[in-house]
Design a protein around this motif. Structure first.
Motif, mmCIF file in Angstrom:
data_model
loop_
_atom_site.group_PDB
_atom_site.id
_atom_site.type_symbol
_atom_site.label_atom_id
_atom_site.label_comp_id
_atom_site.label_asym_id
_atom_site.label_seq_id
_atom_site.Cartn_x
_atom_site.Cartn_y
_atom_site.Cartn_z
ATOM 1 N N TYR A 1 17.088 -7.553 -102.153
ATOM 2 C CA TYR A 1 18.015 -6.579 -101.587
ATOM 3 C C TYR A 1 17.457 -5.973 -100.308
ATOM 4 O O TYR A 1 16.249 -5.875 -100.127
ATOM 5 C CB TYR A 1 18.276 -5.464 -102.608
ATOM 6 C CG TYR A 1 18.931 -5.962 -103.868
ATOM 7 C CD1 TYR A 1 20.296 -6.177 -103.917
ATOM 8 C CD2 TYR A 1 18.184 -6.230 -104.998
ATOM 9 C CE1 TYR A 1 20.905 -6.644 -105.068
ATOM 10 C CE2 TYR A 1 18.781 -6.698 -106.159
ATOM 11 C CZ TYR A 1 20.129 -6.899 -106.187
ATOM 12 O OH TYR A 1 20.728 -7.363 -107.324
ATOM 13 N N ASP A 2 18.375 -5.517 -99.434
ATOM 14 C CA ASP A 2 17.960 -4.812 -98.228
ATOM 15 C C ASP A 2 17.876 -3.313 -98.511
ATOM 16 O O ASP A 2 18.006 -2.879 -99.659
ATOM 17 C CB ASP A 2 18.905 -5.109 -97.064
ATOM 18 C CG ASP A 2 20.332 -4.676 -97.314
ATOM 19 O OD1 ASP A 2 20.591 -3.980 -98.306
ATOM 20 O OD2 ASP A 2 21.196 -5.036 -96.504
ATOM 21 N N GLY A 3 17.673 -2.496 -97.493
ATOM 22 C CA GLY A 3 17.506 -1.059 -97.662
ATOM 23 C C GLY A 3 18.743 -0.342 -98.163
ATOM 24 O O GLY A 3 18.657 0.748 -98.720
ATOM 25 N N GLU B 1 22.779 -7.315 -101.402
ATOM 26 C CA GLU B 1 21.995 -8.516 -101.716
ATOM 27 C C GLU B 1 21.801 -9.331 -100.452
ATOM 28 O O GLU B 1 22.737 -9.832 -99.853
ATOM 29 C CB GLU B 1 22.689 -9.356 -102.788
ATOM 30 C CG GLU B 1 21.826 -10.492 -103.259
ATOM 31 C CD GLU B 1 22.411 -11.254 -104.422
ATOM 32 O OE1 GLU B 1 22.173 -12.459 -104.485
ATOM 33 O OE2 GLU B 1 23.113 -10.641 -105.238
ATOM 34 N N ARG B 2 20.570 -9.448 -100.021
ATOM 35 C CA ARG B 2 20.225 -10.139 -98.786
ATOM 36 C C ARG B 2 19.999 -11.628 -99.032
ATOM 37 O O ARG B 2 20.361 -12.468 -98.233
ATOM 38 C CB ARG B 2 18.964 -9.481 -98.223
ATOM 39 C CG ARG B 2 18.308 -10.169 -97.104
ATOM 40 C CD ARG B 2 18.995 -9.916 -95.828
ATOM 41 N NE ARG B 2 18.223 -10.584 -94.788
ATOM 42 C CZ ARG B 2 18.630 -10.701 -93.579
ATOM 43 N NH1 ARG B 2 19.762 -10.196 -93.232
ATOM 44 N NH2 ARG B 2 17.912 -11.321 -92.699
ATOM 45 N N GLU B 3 19.362 -11.948 -100.155
ATOM 46 C CA GLU B 3 18.988 -13.322 -100.434
ATOM 47 C C GLU B 3 18.922 -13.522 -101.942
ATOM 48 O O GLU B 3 18.636 -12.600 -102.682
ATOM 49 C CB GLU B 3 17.615 -13.574 -99.805
ATOM 50 C CG GLU B 3 17.081 -14.959 -99.958
ATOM 51 C CD GLU B 3 15.756 -15.116 -99.228
ATOM 52 O OE1 GLU B 3 15.745 -15.092 -97.991
ATOM 53 O OE2 GLU B 3 14.735 -15.233 -99.917
ATOM 54 N N GLU C 1 21.554 -16.971 -98.355
ATOM 55 C CA GLU C 1 21.364 -15.756 -97.571
ATOM 56 C C GLU C 1 22.697 -15.137 -97.206
ATOM 57 O O GLU C 1 23.673 -15.842 -96.983
ATOM 58 C CB GLU C 1 20.659 -16.088 -96.255
ATOM 59 C CG GLU C 1 19.196 -15.908 -96.266
ATOM 60 C CD GLU C 1 18.632 -16.077 -94.877
ATOM 61 O OE1 GLU C 1 17.870 -15.216 -94.475
ATOM 62 O OE2 GLU C 1 18.948 -17.071 -94.212
ATOM 63 N N HIS D 1 24.153 -12.066 -94.436
ATOM 64 C CA HIS D 1 23.878 -11.102 -93.366
ATOM 65 C C HIS D 1 25.019 -10.103 -93.328
ATOM 66 O O HIS D 1 26.181 -10.475 -93.481
ATOM 67 C CB HIS D 1 23.749 -11.812 -92.017
ATOM 68 C CG HIS D 1 22.587 -12.741 -91.950
ATOM 69 N ND1 HIS D 1 21.331 -12.316 -91.600
ATOM 70 C CD2 HIS D 1 22.482 -14.056 -92.213
ATOM 71 C CE1 HIS D 1 20.502 -13.339 -91.638
ATOM 72 N NE2 HIS D 1 21.175 -14.411 -92.009
ATOM 73 N N TYR D 2 24.679 -8.833 -93.086
ATOM 74 C CA TYR D 2 25.664 -7.760 -93.064
ATOM 75 C C TYR D 2 25.773 -7.165 -91.672
ATOM 76 O O TYR D 2 24.795 -7.131 -90.927
ATOM 77 C CB TYR D 2 25.266 -6.663 -94.057
ATOM 78 C CG TYR D 2 25.223 -7.144 -95.489
ATOM 79 C CD1 TYR D 2 26.363 -7.134 -96.266
ATOM 80 C CD2 TYR D 2 24.047 -7.619 -96.049
ATOM 81 C CE1 TYR D 2 26.332 -7.594 -97.572
ATOM 82 C CE2 TYR D 2 24.008 -8.074 -97.352
ATOM 83 C CZ TYR D 2 25.157 -8.053 -98.110
ATOM 84 O OH TYR D 2 25.125 -8.501 -99.397
#
Length: 54
Positions: free
Chosen positions: A14-16, A20-22, A37, A39-40
């Protein structure tokens, strides 16, 4: 004869902002990992996703 079951698990990263990033998961028939992957954009919406790669 004893047989053992192998547990298959997927691991999300997860990112900050807890998007879900990956995602990593073991594929069938090999010891590598399958990675997808996402991307947001700055609003937090998914704008690009990559298909499965190893």
């Amino acid at each position: 004869m004893l047989t053992t079951a192998r547990t298959r698990r997927a691991y999300p990263l997860y990112d900050g902002l807890l998007g879900e990033r990956e995602s990593q998961a073991p594929p069938v028939g090999t010891t590598n990992r399958v990675v997808t992957e996402v991307h947001y954009n700055t609003c937090g919406f998914a704008w690009k996703s990559r298909a499965v790669y190893r």
